[in-house]
Design a protein around this motif. Structure first.
Motif, PDB file in Angstrom:
ATOM      1  N   LEU A  18       0.864  -1.257  -0.090  1.00 20.19           N
ATOM      2  CA  LEU A  18       0.012   0.060   0.188  1.00 20.19           C
ATOM      3  C   LEU A  18       0.935   1.104   0.063  1.00 20.19           C
ATOM      4  CD1 LEU A  18      -3.115   0.938   0.037  1.00 20.19           C
ATOM      5  CD2 LEU A  18      -2.865   1.206   2.567  1.00 20.19           C
ATOM      6  N   GLY A  19       1.910   1.097   0.779  1.00 15.83           N
ATOM      7  CA  GLY A  19       3.012   2.191   0.626  1.00 15.83           C
ATOM      8  C   GLY A  19       3.556   2.678  -0.529  1.00 15.83           C
ATOM      9  N   CYS A  20       3.655   1.645  -1.548  1.00 14.56           N
ATOM     10  CA  CYS A  20       4.392   1.958  -2.970  1.00 14.56           C
ATOM     11  C   CYS A  20       3.339   2.885  -3.516  1.00 14.56           C
ATOM     12  CB  CYS A  20       4.394   0.613  -3.466  1.00 14.56           C
ATOM     13  SG  CYS A  20       5.799  -0.556  -2.850  1.00 14.56           S
ATOM     14  N   PHE A  21       1.875   2.462  -3.528  1.00 17.51           N
ATOM     15  CA  PHE A  21       0.968   3.377  -3.977  1.00 17.51           C
ATOM     16  C   PHE A  21       0.881   4.834  -3.362  1.00 17.51           C
ATOM     17  CE2 PHE A  21      -0.601  -0.881  -5.577  1.00 17.51           C
ATOM     18  CZ  PHE A  21      -0.787  -0.672  -6.592  1.00 17.51           C
ATOM     19  N   VAL A  22       1.066   4.825  -2.141  1.00 18.99           N
ATOM     20  CA  VAL A  22       0.946   6.133  -1.424  1.00 18.99           C
ATOM     21  C   VAL A  22       2.179   6.925  -1.967  1.00 18.99           C
ATOM     22  CG1 VAL A  22       1.516   7.292   0.785  1.00 18.99           C
ATOM     23  CG2 VAL A  22      -0.171   5.198   0.590  1.00 18.99           C
ATOM     24  N   LEU A 191       4.319   3.419   6.296  1.00 20.71           N
ATOM     25  CA  LEU A 191       3.736   3.141   4.886  1.00 20.71           C
ATOM     26  C   LEU A 191       4.751   3.985   3.888  1.00 20.71           C
ATOM     27  CD1 LEU A 191       0.130   4.640   5.220  1.00 20.71           C
ATOM     28  CD2 LEU A 191       0.626   2.338   4.472  1.00 20.71           C
ATOM     29  N   ILE A 192       5.444   4.858   4.212  1.00 15.86           N
ATOM     30  CA  ILE A 192       6.228   5.419   3.199  1.00 15.86           C
ATOM     31  C   ILE A 192       7.648   5.077   3.241  1.00 15.86           C
ATOM     32  CG2 ILE A 192       6.992   7.859   2.389  1.00 15.86           C
ATOM     33  CD1 ILE A 192       4.549   9.195   3.574  1.00 15.86           C
ATOM     34  N   ILE A 193       8.419   4.973   4.284  1.00 14.84           N
ATOM     35  CA  ILE A 193       9.762   4.985   4.278  1.00 14.84           C
ATOM     36  C   ILE A 193      10.166   3.749   4.036  1.00 14.84           C
ATOM     37  CG2 ILE A 193      11.735   5.111   5.968  1.00 14.84           C
ATOM     38  CD1 ILE A 193      10.368   6.996   7.771  1.00 14.84           C
ATOM     39  N   PRO A 194       9.734   2.351   3.999  1.00 14.47           N
ATOM     40  CA  PRO A 194       9.955   1.126   3.626  1.00 14.47           C
ATOM     41  C   PRO A 194       9.837   1.223   2.070  1.00 14.47           C
ATOM     42  CG  PRO A 194       8.743   0.691   5.700  1.00 14.47           C
ATOM     43  CD  PRO A 194       8.531   2.095   5.204  1.00 14.47           C
ATOM     44  N   ALA A 195       8.653   1.851   1.521  1.00 16.08           N
ATOM     45  CA  ALA A 195       8.664   1.829   0.101  1.00 16.08           C
ATOM     46  C   ALA A 195       9.536   2.814  -0.542  1.00 16.08           C
ATOM     47  CB  ALA A 195       7.023   2.433  -0.034  1.00 16.08           C
ATOM     48  N   ALA A 196       9.594   4.207  -0.001  1.00 14.16           N
ATOM     49  CA  ALA A 196      10.857   5.098  -0.530  1.00 14.16           C
ATOM     50  C   ALA A 196      12.164   4.117  -0.483  1.00 14.16           C
ATOM     51  CB  ALA A 196      10.734   6.417   0.273  1.00 14.16           C
ATOM     52  N   THR A 197      12.357   3.475   0.548  1.00 15.10           N
ATOM     53  CA  THR A 197      13.851   2.730   0.476  1.00 15.10           C
ATOM     54  C   THR A 197      14.071   1.738  -0.649  1.00 15.10           C
ATOM     55  OG1 THR A 197      13.789   3.027   2.922  1.00 15.10           O
ATOM     56  CG2 THR A 197      15.315   1.633   2.012  1.00 15.10           C
ATOM     57  N   ALA A 198      12.955   1.175  -0.790  1.00 15.47           N
ATOM     58  CA  ALA A 198      12.743  -0.041  -1.741  1.00 15.47           C
ATOM     59  C   ALA A 198      12.887   0.664  -3.256  1.00 15.47           C
ATOM     60  CB  ALA A 198      11.687  -0.683  -1.506  1.00 15.47           C
ATOM     61  N   ARG A 199      12.473   1.803  -3.374  1.00 13.37           N
ATOM     62  CA  ARG A 199      12.478   2.378  -4.672  1.00 13.37           C
ATOM     63  C   ARG A 199      13.760   2.554  -5.494  1.00 13.37           C
ATOM     64  NH1 ARG A 199       8.666   7.986  -5.839  1.00 13.37           N
ATOM     65  NH2 ARG A 199       8.541   7.544  -8.012  1.00 13.37           N
ATOM     66  N   SER A 200      14.829   2.825  -4.666  1.00  9.40           N
ATOM     67  CA  SER A 200      16.344   2.825  -5.156  1.00  9.40           C
ATOM     68  C   SER A 200      16.855   1.564  -5.868  1.00  9.40           C
ATOM     69  CB  SER A 200      17.143   3.486  -4.113  1.00  9.40           C
ATOM     70  OG  SER A 200      16.837   4.755  -3.605  1.00  9.40           O
ATOM     71  N   SER A 202      14.919  -1.101  -6.986  1.00 10.67           N
ATOM     72  CA  SER A 202      13.881  -1.799  -7.839  1.00 10.67           C
ATOM     73  C   SER A 202      13.607  -1.396  -9.305  1.00 10.67           C
ATOM     74  CB  SER A 202      12.547  -1.461  -7.218  1.00 10.67           C
ATOM     75  OG  SER A 202      12.318  -2.083  -5.742  1.00 10.67           O
ATOM     76  N   ARG A 203      13.449  -2.254 -10.056  1.00  8.28           N
ATOM     77  CA  ARG A 203      13.212  -2.179 -11.586  1.00  8.28           C
ATOM     78  C   ARG A 203      11.966  -2.468 -11.807  1.00  8.28           C
ATOM     79  NH1 ARG A 203      18.029  -1.811 -14.536  1.00  8.28           N
ATOM     80  NH2 ARG A 203      19.853  -2.405 -13.446  1.00  8.28           N
ATOM     81  N   THR A 204      10.904  -2.911 -11.125  1.00  8.31           N
ATOM     82  CA  THR A 204       9.523  -3.258 -11.284  1.00  8.31           C
ATOM     83  C   THR A 204       8.918  -3.039 -10.249  1.00  8.31           C
ATOM     84  OG1 THR A 204       9.498  -5.491 -10.802  1.00  8.31           O
ATOM     85  CG2 THR A 204      10.154  -5.003 -13.115  1.00  8.31           C
ATOM     86  N   PRO A 205       7.390  -2.723 -10.403  1.00  9.54           N
ATOM     87  CA  PRO A 205       6.676  -2.237  -9.224  1.00  9.54           C
ATOM     88  C   PRO A 205       6.599  -3.442  -8.324  1.00  9.54           C
ATOM     89  CG  PRO A 205       5.703  -1.445 -11.475  1.00  9.54           C
ATOM     90  CD  PRO A 205       6.939  -2.176 -11.695  1.00  9.54           C
ATOM     91  N   GLU A 206       6.622  -4.810  -8.894  1.00 14.05           N
ATOM     92  CA  GLU A 206       6.425  -5.923  -8.053  1.00 14.05           C
ATOM     93  C   GLU A 206       7.597  -6.071  -7.114  1.00 14.05           C
ATOM     94  OE1 GLU A 206       3.593  -6.059 -11.824  1.00 14.05           O
ATOM     95  OE2 GLU A 206       5.896  -5.617 -11.432  1.00 14.05           O
ATOM     96  N   VAL A 207       8.721  -5.913  -7.775  1.00 12.89           N
ATOM     97  CA  VAL A 207      10.058  -5.853  -7.101  1.00 12.89           C
ATOM     98  C   VAL A 207       9.874  -4.985  -5.902  1.00 12.89           C
ATOM     99  CG1 VAL A 207      12.483  -5.787  -6.850  1.00 12.89           C
ATOM    100  CG2 VAL A 207      11.453  -7.167  -8.872  1.00 12.89           C
ATOM    101  N   MET A 208       9.558  -3.649  -6.084  1.00 13.81           N
ATOM    102  CA  MET A 208       9.612  -2.555  -5.127  1.00 13.81           C
ATOM    103  C   MET A 208       8.685  -2.983  -4.062  1.00 13.81           C
ATOM    104  SD  MET A 208       8.713   1.260  -5.777  1.00 13.81           S
ATOM    105  CE  MET A 208       8.267   2.511  -4.319  1.00 13.81           C
ATOM    106  N   ALA A 209       7.285  -3.611  -4.305  1.00 12.81           N
ATOM    107  CA  ALA A 209       6.360  -4.069  -3.192  1.00 12.81           C
ATOM    108  C   ALA A 209       7.084  -5.358  -2.335  1.00 12.81           C
ATOM    109  CB  ALA A 209       5.082  -4.350  -3.886  1.00 12.81           C
TER     110      ALA A 209
END
Length: 265
Positions: A18-22, A191-200, A202-209
């Motif tokens: 959910l944080g990824c979509f946020v 919600l935000i920090i783990p998703a923001a951390t994973a963003r760097s 991740s090459r795909t949305p699924e991997v980021m989640a």
């Protein structure tokens, strides 16, 4: 300690996708407004002697739907979200002060009390997490299309407003299950920090989640252990660990870009 870890991991698994979509939709303040409304839900639950989870869920959902309904109606959304978020928190704190004969630990609801989680709380947390993960998996393609390109979503027969409603419901459930773990003031951070951390990384949305869920769960383990050794508040310590991981991810990402630029040169 085992119950605390299980509770934290349950919240991390629900909050991560959910944080990824946020993050993608830039809805951080939206999540903040919904989380702040949770205190009002706690006060109303105690007033009417109903389940804390039910009260927080209803109020959080009402706040999220209110914010969604005001989107695109001429309001300056950052201002409106600020007004709603802090007003809901203030009204909740004032309402709690009128509760006579009822002991309420506001600090536990503001900053969480993960070590006080009971087996019944675990059932609620994991049940809520299962619903959120199920919703996101079920609507993943539609949610992603509506997030990346609303015009393309309409062309494919996907209604972005309906997907926004799905996110709204999921967000309210996350707030309701997470308030016991990290508290109303720190839910948005999970919600935000783990998703923001994973963003760097991740090459795909699924991997980021998936990576965000792993980072969130790892932060729970690290935060609980650090809290035990240093005798610090557990909920804030978990968020501190996620913040440290975010700083490390940004640093590593910049080092990688600089190294690539030098090699190209």
């Amino acid at each position: 300690m085992i119950r605390a870890i299980l509770a934290g991991v349950g919240v991390a698994l629900a909050a991560a996708p959910l944080g990824c979509f946020v993050v993608w939709r830039r809805m951080a303040y939206f999540g903040d407004a919904t989380a702040h409304a949770a205190i009002l839900g706690v006060a109303l639950s105690l007033t009417f002697s109903v389940s804390i989870f039910a009260g927080v869920l209803v109020v959080s959902l009402a706040m999220a739907l209110t914010v969604s309904s005001l989107t695109g109606r001429g309001f300056a959304m950052d201002t409106m979200l600020g007004v709603l978020a802090h007003s809901a928190l203030a009204f909740g704190l004032v309402a709690a002060s009128f509760l006579s004969g009822i002991r309420i630990d506001l600090m536990a609801y503001l900053f969480g009390d993960i070590l006080a989680v009971m087996p019944d709380d675990l059932a609620v947390i994991w049940g809520g997490a299962a619903i959120v993960v199920g919703l996101v998996v079920w609507r993943w393609s539609a949610l992603l299309t509506g997030t990346l390109n609303p015009d393309l979503a309409y062309a494919e027969g996907v209604d972005p407003k309906r997907e926004q409603l799905v996110l709204t419901i999921a967000l309210a459930i996350v707030v309701a299950v997470a308030i016991k773990v990290v508290g109303a003031l720190l839910i948005t951070a999970m919600l935000i920090i783990p998703a923001a951390t994973a963003r760097s990384f991740s090459r795909t949305p699924e991997v980021m989640a998936i990576l965000a869920a792993a980072i969130g769960a790892g932060s729970v383990f690290g935060g609980i252990r650090a809290s035990y050794h240093f005798d610090t508040p557990t909920g804030p310590t978990i968020v501190c660990i996620t913040a440290i991981l975010f700083v490390l991810s940004v640093s590593l990402s910049r080092l990688g870009r600089n190294s690539t630029a030098r090699n190209d040169a």
